[in-house]
Design a protein around this motif. Structure first.
Motif, short mmCIF file in Angstrom:
data_model
loop_
_atom_site.label_atom_id
_atom_site.label_comp_id
_atom_site.label_asym_id
_atom_site.label_seq_id
_atom_site.Cartn_x
_atom_site.Cartn_y
_atom_site.Cartn_z
N GLN A 1 4.76 9.65 -22.25
CA GLN A 1 5.99 8.89 -22.47
C GLN A 1 7.10 9.83 -22.93
N LEU A 2 8.25 9.70 -22.29
CA LEU A 2 9.42 10.51 -22.60
C LEU A 2 10.60 9.60 -22.96
N LEU A 3 11.45 10.13 -23.80
CA LEU A 3 12.70 9.46 -24.15
C LEU A 3 13.84 10.16 -23.43
N VAL A 4 14.55 9.42 -22.63
CA VAL A 4 15.66 10.00 -21.88
C VAL A 4 16.80 10.29 -22.85
N VAL A 5 17.12 11.58 -23.02
CA VAL A 5 18.16 11.99 -23.96
C VAL A 5 19.49 12.21 -23.27
N GLU A 6 19.45 12.50 -21.99
CA GLU A 6 20.66 12.64 -21.18
C GLU A 6 20.26 12.49 -19.72
N PRO A 7 21.18 12.26 -18.83
CA PRO A 7 20.82 12.04 -17.43
C PRO A 7 20.01 13.22 -16.86
N GLY A 8 18.83 12.89 -16.36
CA GLY A 8 17.98 13.91 -15.75
C GLY A 8 17.14 14.70 -16.73
N ARG A 9 17.23 14.41 -18.02
CA ARG A 9 16.45 15.15 -19.02
C ARG A 9 15.84 14.17 -20.01
N GLY B 1 18.33 6.82 -23.41
CA GLY B 1 17.72 5.99 -24.43
C GLY B 1 16.51 5.21 -23.95
N GLN B 2 16.21 5.23 -22.67
CA GLN B 2 15.06 4.50 -22.16
C GLN B 2 13.79 5.36 -22.27
N ILE B 3 12.68 4.71 -22.55
CA ILE B 3 11.38 5.38 -22.59
C ILE B 3 10.70 5.21 -21.24
N VAL B 4 10.33 6.32 -20.64
CA VAL B 4 9.70 6.30 -19.32
C VAL B 4 8.30 6.89 -19.42
N HIS C 1 13.73 6.32 -11.11
CA HIS C 1 14.84 7.05 -10.50
C HIS C 1 16.11 6.84 -11.35
N ASP C 2 16.60 7.96 -11.89
CA ASP C 2 17.83 7.97 -12.67
C ASP C 2 17.81 6.91 -13.78
N PRO C 3 16.87 7.05 -14.74
CA PRO C 3 16.81 6.08 -15.85
C PRO C 3 17.99 6.27 -16.80
#
Length: 226
Positions: free
Chosen positions: A41-49, A129-132, A124-126
């Motif tokens: 599980q990752l937390l999207v901190v910025e677009p693409g990262r 702040g979303q957890i993926v 694709h492009d979350p």
């Protein structure tokens, strides 16, 4: 009567059957591993990262460890199942099992990664702040050698424990050509001693003659050599 050439062809076909069976079981093992392997599980901190959450980095190790365990179990089961095919025990069985286990380990990894990606699809492009969730990958070729290594070593161990020269196939010395069963009369004489050499010639006694059967058990008389 079975000729050596027909016996080799039979063992080669059996080795191919064993290899195909190992491939099928390995593919099923890959499906099961892909379904039960944990995701990251990752937390999207910025677009693409994204950044890993606390403790999520251990899931990569957990996934590889589960893959190794699956490979070890498949190696043991395939070796025991192949060894129980008594009539085709031999080098070709070992070759078929090893080749099937090597390709099977690669197939299990590829199928497992595809199933894991289907079970945990990459977004694709979350938004930020979303957890993926990301699917697990094997990542190391060292995990692929466990299945063929255990399968080969176990067959060698079982062969070393075998008490017969023909590994129990019934085709070795002392087996009849018609039935393949052991014939004790062909290997031993009527009193449990080894039979005479081919041709029925008596055993050489050099300058001595054997004692007569009607004797009283006294030592045989010697005759000097001339």
């Amino acid at each position: 009567m079975t000729t050596p050439r027909s016996g080799v062809r039979r063992e080669a076909r059996a080795a191919a059957v064993i290899a195909l069976a190992v491939l099928l079981v390995s593919a099923l093992g890959g499906v099961l591993w892909g379904l039960v392997a944990p995701s990251e599980q990752l937390l999207v901190v910025e677009p693409g990262r994204g950044g890993l959450l606390t403790g999520e980095s251990m899931h990569q190790f957990d996934g590889v460890a589960m893959f190794v365990c699956f490979g070890a179990v498949l190696g043991v089961l395939s070796a025991v199942a192949a060894w129980r095919w008594r009539a085709v025990r031999g080098p070709l069985l070992q070759v078929g099992l090893f080749a099937g286990s090597v390709v099977g380990a690669v197939l299990m990894a590829r199928v497992g990664e595809l199933v894991a990606e289907w079970h945990h699809p990459r977004p694709h492009d979350p938004p930020v702040g979303q957890i993926v969730e990301l699917p697990i990958e094997v990542g190391s070729w060292l995990a692929l050698i466990i299945q063929p290594l255990i399968a080969s070593l176990l067959v060698l161990f079982l062969a070393a424990l075998s008490s017969s020269e023909d590994l129990g196939t019934g085709t070795g010395t002392g087996a009849t050509a018609e039935t393949g069963s052991f014939d004790p009369a062909g290997a031993f004489g009527p009193y449990g001693t080894a039979s005479q050499p081919a041709g029925g010639a008596p055993m050489p006694y050099r300058s001595y003659e054997p004692a007569s059967e009607a004797g009283s058990g006294s030592l045989p008389e010697t005759r000097p050599s001339r």
